[in-house]
Design a protein around this motif. Structure first.
Motif, PDB file in Angstrom:
ATOM      1  N   VAL A  98       0.837  -1.206   0.000  1.00  0.00           N
ATOM      2  CA  VAL A  98       0.000   0.000   0.000  1.00  0.00           C
ATOM      3  C   VAL A  98       0.872   1.256   0.000  1.00  0.00           C
ATOM      4  O   VAL A  98       2.011   1.222   0.491  1.00  0.00           O
ATOM      5  N   PRO A  99       0.343   2.359  -0.509  1.00  0.00           N
ATOM      6  CA  PRO A  99       1.066   3.628  -0.366  1.00  0.00           C
ATOM      7  C   PRO A  99       1.232   3.959   1.122  1.00  0.00           C
ATOM      8  O   PRO A  99       0.336   3.661   1.923  1.00  0.00           O
ATOM      9  N   SER A 100       2.320   4.604   1.474  1.00  0.00           N
ATOM     10  CA  SER A 100       2.601   4.853   2.898  1.00  0.00           C
ATOM     11  C   SER A 100       1.576   5.792   3.530  1.00  0.00           C
ATOM     12  O   SER A 100       1.420   5.826   4.747  1.00  0.00           O
ATOM     13  N   THR A 133      -4.965   5.412   4.317  1.00  0.00           N
ATOM     14  CA  THR A 133      -5.601   5.237   5.628  1.00  0.00           C
ATOM     15  C   THR A 133      -6.178   3.820   5.746  1.00  0.00           C
ATOM     16  O   THR A 133      -6.523   3.178   4.749  1.00  0.00           O
ATOM     17  N   LEU A 134      -6.316   3.390   7.001  1.00  0.00           N
ATOM     18  CA  LEU A 134      -6.834   2.040   7.234  1.00  0.00           C
ATOM     19  C   LEU A 134      -8.266   1.911   6.734  1.00  0.00           C
ATOM     20  O   LEU A 134      -8.658   0.867   6.211  1.00  0.00           O
ATOM     21  N   ILE A 135      -9.071   2.975   6.880  1.00  0.00           N
ATOM     22  CA  ILE A 135     -10.453   2.870   6.394  1.00  0.00           C
ATOM     23  C   ILE A 135     -10.467   2.612   4.887  1.00  0.00           C
ATOM     24  O   ILE A 135     -11.275   1.805   4.396  1.00  0.00           O
ATOM     25  N   ASP A 136      -9.566   3.229   4.142  1.00  0.00           N
ATOM     26  CA  ASP A 136      -9.525   2.976   2.697  1.00  0.00           C
ATOM     27  C   ASP A 136      -9.072   1.554   2.404  1.00  0.00           C
ATOM     28  O   ASP A 136      -9.624   0.890   1.526  1.00  0.00           O
ATOM     29  N   THR A 137      -8.080   1.090   3.129  1.00  0.00           N
ATOM     30  CA  THR A 137      -7.622  -0.288   2.906  1.00  0.00           C
ATOM     31  C   THR A 137      -8.749  -1.272   3.194  1.00  0.00           C
ATOM     32  O   THR A 137      -8.986  -2.206   2.418  1.00  0.00           O
ATOM     33  N   LEU A 138      -9.460  -1.043   4.299  1.00  0.00           N
ATOM     34  CA  LEU A 138     -10.520  -1.982   4.665  1.00  0.00           C
ATOM     35  C   LEU A 138     -11.677  -1.917   3.676  1.00  0.00           C
ATOM     36  O   LEU A 138     -12.151  -2.944   3.187  1.00  0.00           O
ATOM     37  N   ARG A 139     -12.128  -0.714   3.374  1.00  0.00           N
ATOM     38  CA  ARG A 139     -13.334  -0.604   2.533  1.00  0.00           C
ATOM     39  C   ARG A 139     -13.033  -0.831   1.045  1.00  0.00           C
ATOM     40  O   ARG A 139     -13.769  -1.548   0.375  1.00  0.00           O
ATOM     41  N   LEU A 140     -11.954  -0.228   0.547  1.00  0.00           N
ATOM     42  CA  LEU A 140     -11.735  -0.239  -0.894  1.00  0.00           C
ATOM     43  C   LEU A 140     -10.942  -1.455  -1.366  1.00  0.00           C
ATOM     44  O   LEU A 140     -11.253  -2.050  -2.397  1.00  0.00           O
ATOM     45  N   LEU A 163     -10.139  -4.331   0.732  1.00  0.00           N
ATOM     46  CA  LEU A 163     -10.549  -5.608   1.325  1.00  0.00           C
ATOM     47  C   LEU A 163     -12.070  -5.774   1.368  1.00  0.00           C
ATOM     48  O   LEU A 163     -12.572  -6.802   1.804  1.00  0.00           O
ATOM     49  N   LYS A 164     -12.790  -4.742   0.918  1.00  0.00           N
ATOM     50  CA  LYS A 164     -14.264  -4.801   0.783  1.00  0.00           C
ATOM     51  C   LYS A 164     -14.986  -5.057   2.106  1.00  0.00           C
ATOM     52  O   LYS A 164     -15.999  -5.749   2.153  1.00  0.00           O
ATOM     53  N   VAL A 165     -14.430  -4.532   3.197  1.00  0.00           N
ATOM     54  CA  VAL A 165     -15.094  -4.656   4.504  1.00  0.00           C
ATOM     55  C   VAL A 165     -15.989  -3.428   4.662  1.00  0.00           C
ATOM     56  O   VAL A 165     -15.565  -2.381   5.156  1.00  0.00           O
ATOM     57  N   LYS A 166     -17.239  -3.551   4.242  1.00  0.00           N
ATOM     58  CA  LYS A 166     -18.116  -2.386   4.166  1.00  0.00           C
ATOM     59  C   LYS A 166     -18.845  -2.085   5.474  1.00  0.00           C
ATOM     60  O   LYS A 166     -19.582  -1.099   5.557  1.00  0.00           O
ATOM     61  N   SER A 167     -18.659  -2.910   6.496  1.00  0.00           N
ATOM     62  CA  SER A 167     -19.251  -2.582   7.805  1.00  0.00           C
ATOM     63  C   SER A 167     -18.533  -1.393   8.434  1.00  0.00           C
ATOM     64  O   SER A 167     -19.063  -0.767   9.353  1.00  0.00           O
ATOM     65  N   VAL A 168     -17.324  -1.109   7.977  1.00  0.00           N
ATOM     66  CA  VAL A 168     -16.565   0.045   8.474  1.00  0.00           C
ATOM     67  C   VAL A 168     -17.044   1.263   7.685  1.00  0.00           C
ATOM     68  O   VAL A 168     -16.793   1.372   6.488  1.00  0.00           O
ATOM     69  N   LYS A 169     -17.779   2.137   8.375  1.00  0.00           N
ATOM     70  CA  LYS A 169     -18.478   3.222   7.677  1.00  0.00           C
ATOM     71  C   LYS A 169     -17.652   4.499   7.624  1.00  0.00           C
ATOM     72  O   LYS A 169     -16.963   4.846   8.587  1.00  0.00           O
ATOM     73  N   ARG A 170     -17.812   5.207   6.509  1.00  0.00           N
ATOM     74  CA  ARG A 170     -17.100   6.465   6.314  1.00  0.00           C
ATOM     75  C   ARG A 170     -18.034   7.622   6.670  1.00  0.00           C
ATOM     76  O   ARG A 170     -19.043   7.845   5.992  1.00  0.00           O
TER      77      ARG A 170
END
Ligand code: FES
Ligand code: FES
Length: 153
Positions: A16-18, A21-28, A30-37
């Motif tokens: 990943v780029p340094s 953010t973790l929310i982007d890694t999770l949602r975009l 790894l497709k973990v959409k329970s983590v809301k933006r």
């Protein structure tokens, strides 16, 4: 940057780029959409995850910061007895409406109950900083307290 961490019991390895953010890694990624933006500035709590068992806002973390650490979202608590009690209590108390805030609140409450933080429903109301646009908080505090008071040590 190569980053390795555990997500809900699974080993993850990503380049990943340094500054990702973790929310982007999770949602975009790894497709973990329970983590809301929501606010994306650490205020609303809708992006909350558990990092080594403690609730943190994933919009305020860079993914390289979780290298070697343990990340849990609501998907990782499926089957956990305390988590299941909380879910049932939220339903029974009408503490969910649109559900946008719910995953973050469940994770925050789960960790706090395990740390035995609550002595009253007012404690719950004071502790939970997560924002909810729908329920008005009283039902959420009651739902959490009903579980916390049943498992108090
Ligand atoms: S989106 Fe992270 S705290 Fe609001
Ligand atoms: S249930 Fe809609 S924001 Fe909380």
């Amino acid at each position: 940057m190569l980053v390795r961490f555990r997500l809900n019991g699974r080993d993850i390895e990503l380049d990943v780029p340094s500054n990702e953010t973790l929310i982007d890694t999770l949602r975009l990624r790894l497709k973990v959409k329970s983590v809301k933006r929501g606010c994306e500035r650490g205020e609303c709590g809708s992006c909350t995850i558990l990092l080594d068992g403690r609730p943190v806002t994933s919009c305020m973390l860079l993914t390289p910061q979780v290298n070697g650490r343990d990340v849990v979202t609501v998907e990782g608590l499926e089957g956990d007895p305390l988590f299941n009690q909380l879910v049932k209590s939220f339903i029974d108390n009408g503490a969910v409406q649109c559900g946008f805030c719910t995953p973050g609140i469940l994770l925050t409450a789960w960790a706090a109950i395990r740390e035995n933080r609550f002595r009253s429903v007012d404690d719950v109301a004071r502790y939970l900083g997560n924002l909810c646009r729908c329920t008005g908080y009283i039902k959420i505090a009651k739902a959490v307290w009903n579980v916390a008071s049943g498992v108090r040590k």
